[in-house]
Design a protein around this motif. Structure first.
Motif, mmCIF file in Angstrom:
data_model
loop_
_atom_site.group_PDB
_atom_site.id
_atom_site.type_symbol
_atom_site.label_atom_id
_atom_site.label_comp_id
_atom_site.label_asym_id
_atom_site.label_seq_id
_atom_site.Cartn_x
_atom_site.Cartn_y
_atom_site.Cartn_z
ATOM 1 N N GLU A 252 35.173 20.209 19.840
ATOM 2 C CA GLU A 252 35.268 18.796 19.491
ATOM 3 C C GLU A 252 36.065 18.614 18.200
ATOM 4 O OE1 GLU A 252 31.485 16.956 19.335
ATOM 5 O OE2 GLU A 252 31.058 17.209 21.468
ATOM 6 N N LYS A 253 35.785 19.499 17.208
ATOM 7 C CA LYS A 253 36.504 19.398 15.939
ATOM 8 C C LYS A 253 37.990 19.682 16.140
ATOM 9 C CE LYS A 253 36.417 21.038 11.148
ATOM 10 N NZ LYS A 253 35.750 21.934 10.183
ATOM 11 N N SER A 254 38.299 20.672 16.988
ATOM 12 C CA SER A 254 39.697 20.983 17.265
ATOM 13 C C SER A 254 40.392 19.809 17.932
ATOM 14 C CB SER A 254 39.783 22.226 18.161
ATOM 15 O OG SER A 254 41.127 22.490 18.516
ATOM 16 N N LEU A 255 39.686 19.171 18.882
ATOM 17 C CA LEU A 255 40.261 18.006 19.561
ATOM 18 C C LEU A 255 40.496 16.870 18.580
ATOM 19 C CD1 LEU A 255 41.112 16.597 22.156
ATOM 20 C CD2 LEU A 255 38.710 15.966 22.533
ATOM 21 N N ARG A 256 39.515 16.658 17.693
ATOM 22 C CA ARG A 256 39.666 15.603 16.696
ATOM 23 C C ARG A 256 40.863 15.873 15.795
ATOM 24 N NH1 ARG A 256 34.778 12.803 15.839
ATOM 25 N NH2 ARG A 256 34.076 12.195 17.921
ATOM 26 N N LEU A 257 40.981 17.150 15.349
ATOM 27 C CA LEU A 257 42.104 17.500 14.478
ATOM 28 C C LEU A 257 43.439 17.297 15.188
ATOM 29 C CD1 LEU A 257 40.713 20.731 12.736
ATOM 30 C CD2 LEU A 257 41.054 18.482 11.704
ATOM 31 N N LYS A 258 43.481 17.663 16.480
ATOM 32 C CA LYS A 258 44.718 17.456 17.237
ATOM 33 C C LYS A 258 45.043 15.971 17.341
ATOM 34 C CE LYS A 258 44.476 21.651 20.081
ATOM 35 N NZ LYS A 258 44.294 22.190 21.458
ATOM 36 N N GLN A 259 44.008 15.166 17.571
ATOM 37 C CA GLN A 259 44.227 13.718 17.670
ATOM 38 C C GLN A 259 44.718 13.152 16.346
ATOM 39 O OE1 GLN A 259 40.409 12.368 19.031
ATOM 40 N NE2 GLN A 259 40.844 12.782 21.187
ATOM 41 N N GLU A 260 44.101 13.611 15.237
ATOM 42 C CA GLU A 260 44.544 13.131 13.925
ATOM 43 C C GLU A 260 45.975 13.590 13.647
ATOM 44 O OE1 GLU A 260 41.810 14.262 10.898
ATOM 45 O OE2 GLU A 260 40.104 13.197 11.788
ATOM 46 N N LEU A 261 46.291 14.856 14.058
ATOM 47 C CA LEU A 261 47.648 15.355 13.856
ATOM 48 C C LEU A 261 48.651 14.532 14.658
ATOM 49 C CD1 LEU A 261 49.571 17.474 12.693
ATOM 50 C CD2 LEU A 261 49.057 18.937 14.662
ATOM 51 N N THR A 262 48.280 14.190 15.878
ATOM 52 C CA THR A 262 49.159 13.342 16.697
ATOM 53 C C THR A 262 49.373 11.992 16.030
ATOM 54 O OG1 THR A 262 48.367 14.424 18.713
ATOM 55 C CG2 THR A 262 49.459 12.284 18.966
ATOM 56 N N GLY A 263 48.282 11.435 15.484
ATOM 57 C CA GLY A 263 48.411 10.158 14.779
ATOM 58 C C GLY A 263 49.337 10.261 13.576
ATOM 59 N N LEU A 264 49.194 11.365 12.823
ATOM 60 C CA LEU A 264 50.059 11.562 11.655
ATOM 61 C C LEU A 264 51.518 11.742 12.070
ATOM 62 C CD1 LEU A 264 47.815 13.955 9.506
ATOM 63 C CD2 LEU A 264 48.337 11.556 9.039
ATOM 64 N N GLU A 265 51.735 12.483 13.173
ATOM 65 C CA GLU A 265 53.106 12.670 13.647
ATOM 66 C C GLU A 265 53.721 11.344 14.080
ATOM 67 O OE1 GLU A 265 52.655 15.525 16.716
ATOM 68 O OE2 GLU A 265 52.720 17.269 15.368
ATOM 69 N N ASN A 266 52.915 10.520 14.765
ATOM 70 C CA ASN A 266 53.423 9.200 15.164
ATOM 71 C C ASN A 266 53.745 8.353 13.945
ATOM 72 O OD1 ASN A 266 53.098 9.872 17.838
ATOM 73 N ND2 ASN A 266 51.058 8.954 18.013
ATOM 74 N N ARG A 267 52.869 8.438 12.943
ATOM 75 C CA ARG A 267 53.096 7.662 11.725
ATOM 76 C C ARG A 267 54.355 8.159 11.012
ATOM 77 N NH1 ARG A 267 53.143 2.935 9.510
ATOM 78 N NH2 ARG A 267 52.692 2.931 7.278
ATOM 79 N N ASN A 268 54.536 9.492 11.000
ATOM 80 C CA ASN A 268 55.725 10.058 10.368
ATOM 81 C C ASN A 268 56.994 9.599 11.083
ATOM 82 O OD1 ASN A 268 57.116 11.975 8.537
ATOM 83 N ND2 ASN A 268 57.506 13.135 10.409
ATOM 84 N N ALA A 269 56.940 9.545 12.412
ATOM 85 C CA ALA A 269 58.101 9.070 13.172
ATOM 86 C C ALA A 269 58.401 7.616 12.849
ATOM 87 C CB ALA A 269 57.844 9.253 14.671
#
Length: 494
Positions: free
Chosen positions: A400-417
């Motif tokens: 669950e923590k790994s999934l959450r981290l991946k989701q947060e990373l995806t959010g950060l990548e989208n924000r960076n884009a």
């Protein structure tokens, strides 16, 4: 949003043909039942629901509430037209039906009159086994806000009599149940005036009160979200004015009537308006909405004890659960909590229902084991089983923590884009401004050169005048009598 993306979210679900309103949804592969919700195995992902019956007209800015395993949907807006219907989604059969409501007959009303006017931006609240409906934009707005009650058992409407000074009529406000009171905040009134006033209706005495508050209240706004925590605290999040959308969080202590700004933690939420929210225990789920640039794609969770934001899931920008003006309710089946989103607008009006199984579970007390009940199992084997259980739980938490981290990373990548795109836009604008500045500099240099030439010409003219004056003076001195008779052209000597 295309059906391919939705099917990738829940590939195990049967395909659903979702037609325009007025037709019936076709269901394949299995009979529709409440088990479909229970069959959703993935947590924290939106899944389209297979439904039967005549689909409601697509809409947004409607109201929805759950009573006895049924979701009641009231009114809304479709293509600028206010709706006045009542649609019901039965969670037992996942089938839609339309209610024909009547009014509770009064001396001044006919038995067939329906007091629920077509409206949008209203608020519906469950009160026992009844549904209260307040405010909203209508074709013929009233001066003050009225409170209507709907009885699902008898399918009748009635207008409740209230006392005290009623709030002015409005739409896009928040109405929150806090204990035995309804708290009305903000909205958009007559003439598109934005409001940030606070009114409280005591449901026991049906009396309106307008309390004095301390602290700094939220700025005037509409289309925000509100929630109650611990039957005492009112929270206001987001919303919009005529020029901007907000991402701020405000807290009102209803015992001291003091406004404050909680110190937030976790991810920083994007500004949004037209979003929907629902609480499960100490967690506040926020989905949908948008701002002046785009629809907001994340579903947020706020821990109301720590004020920590986290991203539950992300969707593509035009997915219906991201829509502006969608409704969001919570329904519990077999101890599992499901969020159900319906309708909204994301470039087109939607009449689809989506469900999300929340991963937040209530704590389960540890199981007590008696030696006489071990059925031949030794305490050692019980301990081993407990150890394995703990290991499995740890692995599950890691996943669950790994999934959450991946989701947060995806959010950060989208924000960076997004920030990179904004940077490119700013650089392009800067280049344009630099070109304009260079052009202005060239024009200024040209003007300065012209001014220098003008100075030279003026000096030459002055020199010529001086020479001419000298010549004239000499001629005057040599032939004064003749000049007195003829009168010169350049001078007037009287």
């Amino acid at each position: 949003m295309g059906s391919a993306i939705l099917n990738s979210i829940a590939p195990e679900e049967p395909k659903v043909v979702v037609p325009e309103y007025g037709e019936t949804a076709d269901i394949q592969d299995k009979e529709v039942s409440m088990e479909q919700l229970c069959s959703i195995s993935t947590y924290d992902q939106w899944t389209p629901l297979s439904v039967s019956g005549q689909l409601p007209k697509p809409r947004y800015k409607h109201g929805a509430v759950v009573i006895q395993q049924k979701m009641y949907v009231f009114g809304g807006n479709h293509n600028g037209r206010y709706l006045g219907d009542i649609q019901v989604l039965d969670f037992k059969t996942l089938s839609w039906s339309k209610l024909e409501a009547k009014s509770q007959a009064e001396p001044s009303e006919s038995a067939g009159a329906v007091p629920f006017s077509a409206c949008a931006g209203h608020s519906v609240i469950q009160w026992g086994n009844k549904i209260l409906c307040l405010a909203g934009h209508t074709r013929e707005p009233a001066e003050s806000l009225s409170v209507k009650e709907f009885d699902p058992q008898t399918c009748t409407w009635s207008t409740l009599r209230t006392y005290g000074r009623s709030p002015s009529s409005r739409g896009g406000q928040s109405v929150t149940l806090v204990g035995d009171t309804l708290v009305v905040f903000g909205g958009e009134g007559h003439g598109r005036s934005l409001l940030n006033d606070l009114h409280i209706l005591d449901l026991e005495t049906m009396t309106w009160d307008e309390f004095e508050t301390t602290g700094t209240p939220p700025s005037p706004r509409s289309e925000h979200a509100a929630a109650c925590f611990a039957e005492r605290y009112l929270l206001i999040f987001g919303g919009g004015s005529h020029s901007t959308c907000f991402s701020d969080l405000h807290l009102l202590d209803t015992q001291t009537m003091e406004w404050s700004r909680p110190k937030q933690q976790g991810v920083t939420p994007e500004s949004r308006a037209g979003h929907a929210g629902v609480t499960i225990g100490e967690y506040w789920f926020i989905t949908g909405g948008g701002n002046s640039r785009k629809g907001v794609s994340d579903t947020l969770v706020l821990n109301l004890s720590t004020y920590e934001w986290s991203v539950l899931t992300n969707l593509e920008a035009r997915a219906p659960p991201v829509s502006e003006g969608s409704s969001l309710v919570m329904h519990t089946i077999n101890g599992e909590n499901f969020l159900v989103s319906f309708g909204g607008y994301s470039g087109r009006y939607s009449n689809q229902a989506y469900a999300l199984k929340a991963s937040l579970k209530p704590s389960v007390p540890s199981q007590q084991i008696n030696e006489s009940d071990t059925n031949g199992f030794s305490p050692l084997s019980v301990a081993e089983n407990s150890s394995r259980k703990v290991i499995f739980e740890i692995e599950e938490l890691k996943d669950e923590k790994s999934l959450r981290l991946k989701q947060e990373l995806t959010g950060l990548e989208n924000r960076n884009a997004e920030l990179t795109e904004e940077l490119h836009l700013v650089q392009d604008q800067l280049s344009i401004e630099q070109t304009r500045a260079s052009k202005f500099e060239n024009e200024i240099s040209d003007i300065q050169q012209r001014l220098q030439k003008m100075d030279t010409l003026e000096k030459e003219i002055e020199s010529l005048r001086y020479e001419l004056d000298s010549t004239v003076s000499e001629e005057e001195s040599s032939s004064g009598n003749e000049l007195h008779r003829s009168r010169g052209f350049w001078r007037w000597n009287g």
